[in-house]
Structures are given as C-alpha cells and as structure tokens.
Design a protein around this motif. Structure first.
Motif, mmCIF file in Angstrom:
data_model
loop_
_atom_site.group_PDB
_atom_site.id
_atom_site.type_symbol
_atom_site.label_atom_id
_atom_site.label_comp_id
_atom_site.label_asym_id
_atom_site.label_seq_id
_atom_site.Cartn_x
_atom_site.Cartn_y
_atom_site.Cartn_z
ATOM 1 N N UNK A 415 0.820 -1.220 0.000
ATOM 2 C CA UNK A 415 0.000 0.000 0.000
ATOM 3 C C UNK A 415 0.851 1.266 0.000
ATOM 4 N N UNK A 416 1.875 1.305 0.843
ATOM 5 C CA UNK A 416 2.638 2.542 1.032
ATOM 6 C C UNK A 416 3.886 2.628 0.162
ATOM 7 N N UNK A 417 4.519 1.501 -0.123
ATOM 8 C CA UNK A 417 5.801 1.502 -0.825
ATOM 9 C C UNK A 417 5.593 1.495 -2.338
ATOM 10 N N UNK A 418 6.338 2.351 -3.031
ATOM 11 C CA UNK A 418 6.256 2.404 -4.487
ATOM 12 C C UNK A 418 7.647 2.172 -5.083
ATOM 13 N N UNK A 419 7.803 1.151 -5.938
ATOM 14 C CA UNK A 419 9.112 0.901 -6.558
ATOM 15 C C UNK A 419 9.382 1.896 -7.680
ATOM 16 N N UNK A 420 10.644 1.983 -8.097
ATOM 17 C CA UNK A 420 10.972 2.809 -9.266
ATOM 18 C C UNK A 420 10.385 2.172 -10.507
ATOM 19 N N UNK A 421 10.196 2.959 -11.549
ATOM 20 C CA UNK A 421 9.618 2.430 -12.786
ATOM 21 C C UNK A 421 10.513 1.358 -13.395
ATOM 22 N N UNK A 422 11.833 1.544 -13.312
ATOM 23 C CA UNK A 422 12.766 0.572 -13.883
ATOM 24 C C UNK A 422 12.683 -0.763 -13.134
ATOM 25 N N UNK A 423 12.688 -0.693 -11.818
ATOM 26 C CA UNK A 423 12.608 -1.916 -11.011
ATOM 27 C C UNK A 423 11.278 -2.623 -11.236
ATOM 28 N N UNK A 424 10.216 -1.841 -11.370
ATOM 29 C CA UNK A 424 8.892 -2.418 -11.590
ATOM 30 C C UNK A 424 8.828 -3.144 -12.936
ATOM 31 N N UNK A 425 9.397 -2.543 -13.961
ATOM 32 C CA UNK A 425 9.391 -3.167 -15.292
ATOM 33 C C UNK A 425 10.186 -4.458 -15.294
ATOM 34 N N UNK A 426 11.358 -4.452 -14.644
ATOM 35 C CA UNK A 426 12.193 -5.654 -14.591
ATOM 36 C C UNK A 426 11.498 -6.763 -13.814
ATOM 37 N N UNK A 427 10.888 -6.402 -12.699
ATOM 38 C CA UNK A 427 10.183 -7.404 -11.894
ATOM 39 C C UNK A 427 9.001 -7.978 -12.647
ATOM 40 N N UNK A 428 8.310 -7.137 -13.411
ATOM 41 C CA UNK A 428 7.161 -7.612 -14.191
ATOM 42 C C UNK A 428 7.597 -8.649 -15.220
ATOM 43 N N UNK A 429 8.750 -8.433 -15.834
ATOM 44 C CA UNK A 429 9.265 -9.399 -16.802
ATOM 45 C C UNK A 429 9.586 -10.731 -16.130
ATOM 46 N N UNK A 430 10.233 -10.677 -14.981
ATOM 47 C CA UNK A 430 10.587 -11.900 -14.263
ATOM 48 C C UNK A 430 9.355 -12.670 -13.837
ATOM 49 N N UNK A 431 8.348 -11.946 -13.328
ATOM 50 C CA UNK A 431 7.137 -12.600 -12.872
ATOM 51 C C UNK A 431 6.367 -13.205 -14.039
ATOM 52 N N UNK A 432 6.391 -12.566 -15.191
ATOM 53 C CA UNK A 432 5.733 -13.102 -16.381
ATOM 54 C C UNK A 432 6.362 -14.431 -16.779
#
Length: 435
Positions: A415-432
C-alpha cells in the motif's frame, strides 16, 4: 508405542473435579483388606510401604480436590475486584511473559487500566542498572482460566521516558496501520498458526516413539484415530478457550507431521490480527503448561523428510476485494517480489531450515507465485482467479514469526511503498516468466 507422560498436578485437577471431595479413587475397604491379606503372605516390611502409598494417594487426591475447588472459585458475588493478567513479549521476540494484578472493578477498555512496570533485566530487555520497563495496556480479552470478569491484557513495552523499547514491534505496526492510506484500504488478515507438541522430558513430538520415528507422513493430516492424531484434546481445549476469550479463531486441524497442529485466526483488520495471534499463543502456552506438554514454534522441529511449521498469512485490501481486484493483487505481488529479502529477514528465525523448496515450500532464495500452487512464495486461490478479486496467501512466514511485523510489512509493501519504474518493469518481466 510413544512414551506417555503423566499430566502435572494442574491437569489432574480437571480430571478429579468429578470425584466426591475427600474420597480416594481406590475403595478404602477393598484396599485395606487386600493389604492385610498380602501382609499375612509376604511379611510386614512390604505391607508398611504399601500402606504408606495408599495413604499418600488418599491425601494427594484430597489436596488436589481442595486446590481445584479454590481455582474454580467464583468470587464475583463477593467482590467487584477483578484479576487482570498483563501479557507482553520478552527479549527473544517470541517468549511470552505475564503477571497478575488486582483491579478495583470490571473494565471494558484498555484505557481504563493503569500502566505497570516489570524488571526488564530479567527478560533480556533492559540493563540491570536501569531495568524498569513500562507496560502499556493495548487490548483486553476475557480470561478463560479464571472466568468471571477477569481479563487477559495484551501490552506493549516502553522506557520510563515513554520511548518504545527495541523489542516493541507493536509500536511500529500501529503507526503503519494508522496511516490514512492503509486505513482506507481496510487490510484483512487470516493467519494460519502451525505448532508442534513435544513430550516434556525428551522434547520429542507427541505420539512419536521416544528416540525413534513413526510411520511416514500421509495419514496424519486431518487424521482421526489413536495411531494418527496426537494432542486433539489440547487443540480442542485451545479452540474453546479462544472463543471464550473473544479471539477471532476461525478453525483448527491436525497437520501433516504427527504431533503437529494448526489454528486459524481471522479475518482480522489491521493491528487486531497481531493482538489476537499473540493472545491465542499465550492461551495455548497456558494449556500445554497444564497438560505437561511443551509447545514448540520451531519452523523445522524435526530434520529430515518431515514438514516444517509455518504461519501462512492470507491478506487482502479493499481494492483487492472489489471488482478488478485481481490486477491489484498482481501489482501487490510485483511489489512483494522486489522486497523479497526484506520480508524473508523479518519472517522468523530458522526459516531457512523450512523454506527448502520441499514439503510444500518455495526456496528461501527465490521468489515465486502461482494459482493454487502451494510450492510458491505467494499462492493465489483458484476462486480468486475465477472471480477476478479476492486475496493472496503469503506462504513464507515461519511458525515463530512476529504477527505485528508480518502484517504491517505486508501493508507497507503493498500500500505505502512504491518501486521505481525501472525496477517495476524488470520485476514484471521476471514474474511473467515465472507464471
């Protein structure tokens, strides 16, 4: 067969309450006749010893009955005073401590109770030269042991100057749960507390042959029968005591490893989840104390091909429960993947012995998620996927985790923590790729 340990005196009181006060379990006339016959056959020396045993049995039963009657004495008609059992968490972060005090009248809210102090040097929470630690009452529950208007009081701990001491995890959790963003999301928790019952003198699971092993896992999970279920009376006693106390306990069952059980608490909102789990643990400790059995929250109580003990935490926010919540759940999982190390470090001591990738666990070093997959870090239920909303299950917490830490950390990360856009994109690829 497993070694059967005799219950201690407190547990025997419950058994002997139905006996007529002062009456021995052994018939007096039959006992004396038998002893006299043996005296004629075998001599007086053995007879004297046996007479002493008989008298001891009678005396002990009378004492147990009298103490039991006093323990069950209802003082409500005679005084307005009540007993408050103040409960707090000790220096190890997992040990529970408590002490009692008399309160002048029944109370309905913790704000009506006085603060209290204890010797922190004896609990590993303060130096001897400045040992005073202050207890702040935070939540009250009915006392299932004393009954009446008596209460259990969960407290957190502060210095005399009003600063939370380092082991006070409730303080930080309450700050997170009072954040307006978190309040608006109404975070729900359902916590599955696994635990193991150990034989008192050998510290080996209840129902196991001493120094040996039972048959392999398979028949014990939710099992029924003297050769499959060990400790059901303790589990049932705990279940009823929690309901009496006002704990939001929602179920219980035998677990995969023999001698291991689980109870579930929830759904609970915010800080309440931690309060209820800690008091439920306290009640369980008291019941096992009376039964002469040891409670273990070790994540891997027996090495080898045996299941460990976890504290799976089911979690949802208002946005996850509303329409379109499945996308919110996936975003929360993405955030959790990016903070995997922070969560693992806070999810219980010795958890590396449990999170091996075997026995329905994911590897401690790898984050994963899946639908209906109990071998993942995060499991999403099949119904949640089908309905497009619901909750996620964090399967990483160990049985000895601090519920204040785990619940507040989940809220903070999602809820409170927001990742950087770069980290979010990389994590999304890994999770996919993971899915």
């Amino acid at each position: 067969m497993a070694q059967i340990l005799a219950p201690n005196m407190q547990w025997q009181m419950n058994i002997t309450k139905s006996l007529t006060p002062g009456k021995s379990m052994i018939s007096s006339s039959n006992a004396w006749t038998s002893l006299l016959m043996k005296q004629n056959r075998k001599g007086s020396i053995k007879t004297v010893t046996k007479l002493k045993v008989c008298a001891s049995v009678k005396s002990e039963n009378s004492t147990v009955n009298r103490v039991g009657q006093l323990l069950n004495l209802d003082v409500t008609p005679y005084t307005d005073k009540i007993i408050a059992e103040y409960i707090w968490i000790g220096g190890s972060g997992i040990d529970l401590r408590s002490k009692s005090r008399t309160i002048s009248k029944p109370v309905e809210h913790p704000s009506e109770l006085p603060k209290w102090n204890y010797d922190g040097s004896s609990t590993g929470q303060a130096p001897g030269e400045d040992s005073e630690v202050i207890l702040y009452p935070q939540a009250i529950f009915k006392d299932p042991f004393r009954g009446g208007n008596n209460i259990l009081v969960i407290c957190d701990t502060y210095t005399p100057q009003g600063e939370p001491i380092p082991t006070n995890k409730r303080y930080k959790a309450s700050q997170i749960f009072s954040d307006p963003k978190v309040v608006a999301e109404v975070p729900w928790y359902g916590i599955e507390q696994e635990y193991t019952l150990l034989q008192l003198n050998v510290k080996w699971p209840l129902g196991w042959p001493v120094g040996a092993y039972p048959g392999p896992q398979g028949p014990y999970y939710c099992g029924v029968g003297a050769d499959k279920s060990f400790g059901r009376d303790i589990s049932d006693a705990h279940y009823k005591a929690c309901l009496y106390a006002g704990i939001n306990i929602s179920g219980t069952n035998g677990e995969v490893m023999p001698g291991q059980w689980e109870f579930q608490v929830g759904p609970s909102v915010g800080i309440e989840a931690g309060d209820h789990i800690w008091v439920a643990r306290y009640i369980l400790e008291r019941i096992t104390e009376q039964a002469g059995v040891v409670l273990s929250l070790d994540p891997k109580p027996v090495e080898g091909d045996w299941n460990g003990a976890g504290c799976h935490t089911n979690y949802s926010t208002k946005s996850m429960r509303d329409e379109g919540g499945y996308e919110v759940i996936k975003k929360a999982i993405l955030n959790l993947s990016l903070r995997h190390r922070e969560h693992i470090s806070a999810y219980g001591e010795g958890n590396e012995r449990r999170l091996t990738g075997k026995h329905e666990t994911a590897s401690i070093n790898t984050f994963s998620w899946g639908v209906a997959n109990r071998g993942c870090s995060i499991r999403v239920g099949r119904d949640t996927e089908k309905q497009g909303k619901g909750y996620l299950e964090d399967r990483r917490p160990a049985s000895n985790m601090d519920p204040y830490v785990v619940t507040s950390l989940l809220a903070e990360t999602t809820i409170l923590w927001e990742p950087t856009l770069e980290a979010e994109a990389l994590a999304a690829q890994k999770l996919a790729l993971n899915v």
